[in-house]
Design an enzyme around this catalytic site. Structure first.
Site, PDB file in Angstrom:
ATOM      1  N   LYS A 102       0.842  -1.334  -0.096  1.00  0.00           N
ATOM      2  CA  LYS A 102      -0.051   0.186   0.054  1.00  0.00           C
ATOM      3  C   LYS A 102       0.771   1.117  -0.030  1.00  0.00           C
ATOM      4  CE  LYS A 102      -2.358   0.908   3.695  1.00  0.00           C
ATOM      5  NZ  LYS A 102      -3.800   0.903   4.731  1.00  0.00           N
ATOM      6  N   LYS A 151      17.506 -11.297 -33.661  1.00  0.00           N
ATOM      7  CA  LYS A 151      16.797 -10.212 -34.160  1.00  0.00           C
ATOM      8  C   LYS A 151      15.737 -10.811 -35.222  1.00  0.00           C
ATOM      9  CE  LYS A 151      17.377  -7.388 -31.281  1.00  0.00           C
ATOM     10  NZ  LYS A 151      16.568  -6.678 -30.395  1.00  0.00           N
ATOM     11  N   LYS A 177      20.751 -15.288 -27.174  1.00  0.00           N
ATOM     12  CA  LYS A 177      19.372 -15.405 -26.520  1.00  0.00           C
ATOM     13  C   LYS A 177      18.530 -15.087 -27.690  1.00  0.00           C
ATOM     14  CE  LYS A 177      18.170 -10.897 -25.159  1.00  0.00           C
ATOM     15  NZ  LYS A 177      16.908 -10.574 -25.807  1.00  0.00           N
ATOM     16  N   GLU A 180      13.136 -11.318 -26.495  1.00  0.00           N
ATOM     17  CA  GLU A 180      12.002 -11.505 -25.554  1.00  0.00           C
ATOM     18  C   GLU A 180      10.568 -11.507 -26.035  1.00  0.00           C
ATOM     19  OE1 GLU A 180      13.969  -9.042 -25.884  1.00  0.00           O
ATOM     20  OE2 GLU A 180      12.724  -7.306 -25.755  1.00  0.00           O
ATOM     21  N   GLY A 341      21.407  -1.338 -27.786  1.00  0.00           N
ATOM     22  CA  GLY A 341      22.179  -0.649 -28.723  1.00  0.00           C
ATOM     23  C   GLY A 341      23.567  -0.553 -28.731  1.00  0.00           C
TER      24      GLY A 341
END
Ligand code: 1AE
Length: 415
Positions: A102, A151, A177, A180, A341
């Site tokens: 909270k 990519k 990798k 994502e 980048g």
């Protein structure tokens, strides 16, 4: 107060006129026993062990000379509160909800740090492999590692991904990798993707002699993740990529503690930008992407570097690195992976700021190389060699290293 039994949260709280001592006391009581003064004396005794305690309050008055809009120009207090372990179970969600549930919505307040009690910290095994374990799997002990990122993955089929993987592997990278944003899909389902990419890794190894880890993206509904991880590992996956903040730290910690998940886990920082950047709200990056990721069991942690395309202030990136690599007697270190980048001309800066116990990571900076993807990897390896030899990139980029030469002609050098 026994340090073994309290977790201490550090906050920065902004307010033009608040009494910060009152504010701190109200946090310590409100987030633990709820109300103190109204309790009868007998109840106070039994509740004492549940009561939060104010550890310190440092009030900062605005500096008239400071640049408007910076924290120094504002009135704030750095407050530390100790929370008794007895109040929460041994999991990160319980701790976060206690210290910043909270409260995270109650005015201008940012969670800066947590000092875990020994007892709480001991409940988390942390990274299964860590820096040394990942180096051991790759048999690379004497240089920073190099990771490359797929990519152009969406809409591509298995032969296309296999070829992309092979070209990355030929360039001499240590890890590849998934992007994502590559989820379970009919064109490249996880098991088939792993089989195709691991076959490409083997072919490339016969050319380069180099071992390689493929961090396949672990995705899908939370309750399927363990099964999905085991499916990927069964198909030959030797590492996982995981979007930790989208699922929560507890999911990572469950995966990392599972003996069947016997591969390193790379934590992606997706969604972190919704949490850390404000000076007034959220959770500080070194805690969010450093301390908590390591506690939860990430072997490698990606985060924006200070100098690429998506950036983070340098002191925060160094804070993440320090949290991942700090000496802890019972916890392995996690690899810092400054990303986004990155091109070969940034390697000297990365290695100056993050050191040899780091992973240089690039997607566009590898695939966008004018001589192709494999040359992109080689240019990075040459840049890493130059840094190890303490040689300026421009001097190292001779005609014998056309890949590095082409890279710095295209992207330049920042030293
Ligand atoms: C901070 C995460 C970086 C990342 O995941 C990614 O895909 C980077 O790609 P490039 O190197 O910017 O092309």
């Amino acid at each position: 107060m026994n340090n073994n039994k309290y977790c201490i949260a550090a906050y920065r709280c902004f307010d033009d006129k608040a009494d910060f001592h009152k504010k701190a006391a109200s946090i310590a009581v409100g987030l633990t026993v709820g109300s103190w003064t109204e309790l009868p004396e007998a109840k106070k005794q039994s509740m004492e062990k549940h009561l939060g305690k104010v550890v310190s309050i440092d009030v900062h008055e605005p500096d008239a000379q400071a640049q408007p809009g910076t924290p120094a120009a504002e009135r704030y207090a750095d407050i530390r509160i100790a929370y008794p372990d007895i109040n929460f179970s041994r999991d990160i969600p319980a701790l976060l909800v206690t210290i910043f549930g909270k409260l995270s919505m109650d005015g201008k307040i940012k969670l800066l740090d947590i000092e875990f009690s020994e007892d709480f910290a001991a409940s988390f095994p942390g990274p299964k492999f860590g820096v040394e374990g990942v180096r051991g799997l790759l048999n690379v002990h004497d240089r920073p590692l190099l990771m490359s990122i797929f990519k152009s993955v969406i809409g591509y089929d298995l032969p296309e991904l296999r070829e992309q993987f092979y070209q990355q592997a030929l360039g001499g990278v240590d890890l590849i990798k998934d992007d994502e944003i590559l989820f379970e899909n009919p064109l490249t389902p996880v098991e088939r993707r792993v089989e195709a990419c691991m076959a490409a890794a083997k072919d490339a190894e016969s050319q380069t002699g180099q071992k390689l880890l493929y961090a396949v993206n672990l995705t899908g509904p939370t309750f399927n993740l363990k099964a999905q991880a085991k499916k990927a590992i069964g198909a030959g996956a030797n590492a996982l990529l995981f979007n930790v903040l989208a699922y929560g730290y507890d999911t990572l910690s469950e995966l990392a503690a599972d003996p069947d998940v016997r591969v390193p886990i790379a934590a992606h920082p997706a969604v972190a930008g919704a949490i850390y950047p404000s000076p007034h709200y959220g959770i500080a990056a070194p805690l969010l992407l450093g301390k908590l990721m390591r506690l939860a069991g990430a072997d490698l942690v990606l985060f924006p570097s200070p100098y690429g395309s998506v950036t983070m202030p340098k002191e925060e990136t160094i804070g993440i690195k320090d949290a991942l690599l700090a000496a802890e007697p019972n916890r392995k270190k996690s690899f810092p992976v400054p990303s986004a980048g990155i091109h070969p001309g940034l390697v000297p800066l990365i290695l100056r700021d993050f050191g040899a116990e780091s992973v240089v990571n690039a997607g566009g900076g590898i695939h966008g190389h004018p001589m192709g993807t494999a040359a992109g990897g080689r240019a990075f390896r040459q840049a890493i060699e130059a840094a190890a030899a303490n040689t300026k990139l421009a001097d190292y980029a001779t005609s014998e290293r056309p890949e590095l030469k082409a890279a710095i002609e295209l992207w330049g050098v920042k030293e």
